[in-house]
Design a protein around this motif. Structure first.
Motif, short mmCIF file in Angstrom:
data_model
loop_
_atom_site.label_atom_id
_atom_site.label_comp_id
_atom_site.label_asym_id
_atom_site.label_seq_id
_atom_site.Cartn_x
_atom_site.Cartn_y
_atom_site.Cartn_z
N VAL A 199 0.87 -1.25 0.01
CA VAL A 199 -0.08 -0.05 0.04
C VAL A 199 0.71 1.00 0.09
CG1 VAL A 199 -1.55 1.57 1.32
CG2 VAL A 199 -1.96 -1.08 0.92
N VAL A 200 1.88 1.17 0.73
CA VAL A 200 2.82 2.37 0.93
C VAL A 200 3.31 2.59 -0.51
CG1 VAL A 200 5.09 3.38 1.79
CG2 VAL A 200 3.30 2.28 3.32
N ALA A 201 3.96 1.38 -1.07
CA ALA A 201 4.59 1.63 -2.66
C ALA A 201 3.64 2.01 -3.45
CB ALA A 201 5.14 0.33 -2.97
N VAL A 202 2.26 1.87 -3.41
CA VAL A 202 1.41 2.04 -4.59
C VAL A 202 1.07 3.70 -4.10
CG1 VAL A 202 -0.75 2.03 -5.28
CG2 VAL A 202 0.43 0.36 -4.93
N GLY A 203 0.96 4.03 -2.72
CA GLY A 203 0.84 5.56 -2.38
C GLY A 203 1.89 6.39 -2.88
N TRP A 204 3.30 5.81 -2.99
CA TRP A 204 4.44 6.57 -3.60
C TRP A 204 4.07 6.85 -4.89
CZ3 TRP A 204 9.74 4.02 -1.47
CH2 TRP A 204 9.64 4.24 -0.01
N ALA A 205 3.73 5.82 -5.59
CA ALA A 205 3.42 5.89 -7.09
C ALA A 205 2.35 6.85 -7.39
CB ALA A 205 3.12 4.54 -7.80
N VAL A 206 1.28 6.60 -6.76
CA VAL A 206 -0.02 7.36 -7.05
C VAL A 206 0.26 8.97 -6.81
CG1 VAL A 206 -2.18 7.81 -6.71
CG2 VAL A 206 -1.44 5.27 -6.85
N ALA A 207 0.98 9.15 -5.22
CA ALA A 207 0.59 10.61 -4.77
C ALA A 207 2.10 10.73 -4.23
CB ALA A 207 -0.18 10.83 -3.81
N PRO A 208 3.17 10.87 -4.99
CA PRO A 208 4.47 11.13 -4.61
C PRO A 208 4.71 12.08 -3.63
CG PRO A 208 4.44 11.35 -6.70
CD PRO A 208 3.34 10.99 -6.69
N SER A 209 4.12 13.28 -4.13
CA SER A 209 4.28 14.72 -3.63
C SER A 209 3.66 14.70 -2.01
CB SER A 209 3.68 15.92 -4.25
OG SER A 209 3.89 15.93 -5.25
N VAL A 210 2.71 13.77 -1.70
CA VAL A 210 2.15 13.47 -0.30
C VAL A 210 3.22 12.86 0.73
CG1 VAL A 210 0.48 12.60 1.05
CG2 VAL A 210 -0.10 13.30 -1.10
N PHE A 211 4.12 12.21 0.16
CA PHE A 211 5.17 11.57 0.88
C PHE A 211 6.30 12.09 1.15
CE2 PHE A 211 1.89 8.26 -0.23
CZ PHE A 211 1.90 7.34 0.97
N ALA A 212 6.77 13.04 -0.14
CA ALA A 212 7.89 13.58 -0.31
C ALA A 212 7.69 14.87 -1.09
CB ALA A 212 9.13 12.73 -0.93
N SER A 213 7.75 15.79 -0.46
CA SER A 213 7.34 17.29 -1.24
C SER A 213 8.55 17.71 -1.78
CB SER A 213 6.57 18.19 -0.36
OG SER A 213 7.53 18.30 0.81
N GLY A 214 9.76 17.37 -1.73
CA GLY A 214 10.72 18.19 -2.48
C GLY A 214 10.76 17.65 -3.57
N ASP A 215 12.15 18.36 -4.35
CA ASP A 215 12.28 18.08 -5.79
C ASP A 215 13.26 16.95 -5.95
OD1 ASP A 215 12.76 18.28 -8.49
OD2 ASP A 215 13.11 20.38 -8.22
N PRO A 216 12.80 16.04 -6.64
CA PRO A 216 13.72 14.94 -6.86
C PRO A 216 14.84 15.09 -7.76
CG PRO A 216 11.97 14.38 -7.90
CD PRO A 216 11.49 15.81 -7.35
N LEU A 217 14.88 16.24 -8.59
CA LEU A 217 15.94 16.44 -9.55
C LEU A 217 17.02 17.42 -9.25
CD1 LEU A 217 13.59 16.70 -12.71
CD2 LEU A 217 14.72 14.75 -11.89
N THR A 218 16.84 18.11 -8.16
CA THR A 218 17.71 19.26 -7.81
C THR A 218 18.15 19.04 -6.36
OG1 THR A 218 15.98 20.82 -7.16
CG2 THR A 218 16.70 21.12 -9.17
N GLY A 219 19.26 19.38 -6.09
CA GLY A 219 20.10 19.12 -4.78
C GLY A 219 20.62 20.27 -4.25
N MET A 223 13.46 8.31 -4.31
CA MET A 223 12.98 6.93 -4.41
C MET A 223 11.64 6.95 -4.39
SD MET A 223 14.47 3.85 -4.01
CE MET A 223 13.59 2.23 -4.22
N VAL A 224 10.98 7.79 -3.76
CA VAL A 224 9.31 8.12 -3.86
C VAL A 224 9.09 8.47 -5.25
CG1 VAL A 224 7.29 9.46 -2.71
CG2 VAL A 224 9.04 8.48 -1.32
N HIS A 225 9.51 9.35 -5.84
CA HIS A 225 9.28 10.09 -7.09
C HIS A 225 9.36 8.74 -8.07
CE1 HIS A 225 7.85 13.96 -6.32
NE2 HIS A 225 8.46 13.76 -5.09
N GLY A 226 10.66 8.05 -7.89
CA GLY A 226 10.79 7.01 -8.81
C GLY A 226 9.88 6.09 -8.83
#
Length: 292
Positions: A42-62, A90-93
């Motif tokens: 369920v958590v993995a599916v949640g990551w895929a469906v709504a990644p911004s809910v679990f990790a609001s940061g930008d996955p491309l910039t650091g 990981m969440v956005h991937g």
């Protein structure tokens, strides 16, 4: 008589027990592994469906000043060589990886089920021809077959999904054929034929619904294997182009820093292992339940 009425009145005043809740709690205590597996999926599916809910940061910039930070409260999975938060990546991937996995399982489920249904129902030369092709596919390791197909198709997550799906078709065809052979001589199927029902109606109304349960259980099991295959091809560089995150490519990016930043490969690898084992556990439980 008065004592009986008083006793009934006292029982009526007491709160009614919830046997359903007790049964759920008892079942949960007896299936903790299954519950944990379900939570992981369920958590993995949640990551895929709504990644911004679990990790609001930008996955491309650091932040370059924060590169190679070990796991902490600020960065649960640490940071990579460019200062990007690994947990966020990981969440956005998960979206690309799980979408490719679902596509692969869907292709294998539909095509394999149709081939198995046709083979088991037709019999004779058709059955022999289809099963010989299936035997050839089964003789080739699925990952090797997927690697050969994606090499021919080209790079990209979509091609990876198609390659993995084709490599899994034989498994579904075998299971569906065996179930069709078991069901097609059942009394209710023969009665339907004797009453004049057309063959395609018999297949759709009687054979297919009673043969599909083990195939669905296999789909849950193969989901975990498809996650592993998709991640493996992504690790080899056949998936999406960097810097877009994908589970396999994240491990590939971190392998050059394994000695100094172990978390770049270990933590994404553990997530993949958890998802694979959870899908396998749920699939096996579904298969046992369907056999009862």
């Amino acid at each position: 008589m008065v004592d009986v009425l008083v006793r009934h009145a006292r029982l009526a005043d007491q709160p009614v027990a919830a046997p359903a809740v007790e049964q759920v709690l008892r079942w949960t205590r007896g299936h903790l592994g299954l519950v944990f597996s379900g939570v992981v999926l369920v958590v993995a599916v949640g990551w895929a469906v709504a990644p911004s809910v679990f990790a609001s940061g930008d996955p491309l910039t650091g932040v370059p000043a924060e590169k190679f930070q070990s796991p902490s409260a600020a960065h649960w999975f640490g940071t990579d060589n460019l200062g990007r938060d690994l947990y966020t990546r990981m969440v956005h991937g998960a979206g690309l990886s799980l979408t490719a996995t679902l596509t692969a399982v869907g292709i294998a489920l539909v095509v394999g089920s149709l081939l198995g249904l046709l083979s088991g129902a037709a019999g004779g030369i058709v059955d022999t021809a289809i099963m010989r092709v299936v035997d050839v596919l089964l003789s080739i390791p699925s990952l090797l077959l997927a690697l050969a197909l994606v090499t021919a198709l080209g790079f990209g997550t979509r091609n990876v999904a198609v390659a993995v799906g084709v490599s899994l078709i034989a498994n579904f065809a075998r299971v569906m054929r065996s179930e069709v052979l078991r069901v097609r001589h059942a009394p209710y199927v023969e009665a339907a034929h004797a009453s004049g029902v057309r063959w395609y109606a018999v297949l759709a109304r009687h054979v297919l619904p009673n043969s599909f349960q083990p195939v669905l259980a296999l789909a849950a099991v193969e989901f975990g294997m498809a996650v592993l295959a998709v991640s493996s091809l992504s690790f080899l560089g056949y998936g999406t182009k960097p810097p877009t995150p994908e589970w396999g490519s994240l491990i590939s990016e971190g392998r050059n820093f394994l000695a100094s930043a172990w978390w770049l490969t270990t933590l994404p690898g553990l997530v993949i292992v958890a998802v694979v084992l959870s899908a396998q556990h749920v699939g096996r439980f579904a298969g046992r339940t369907g056999q009862r």
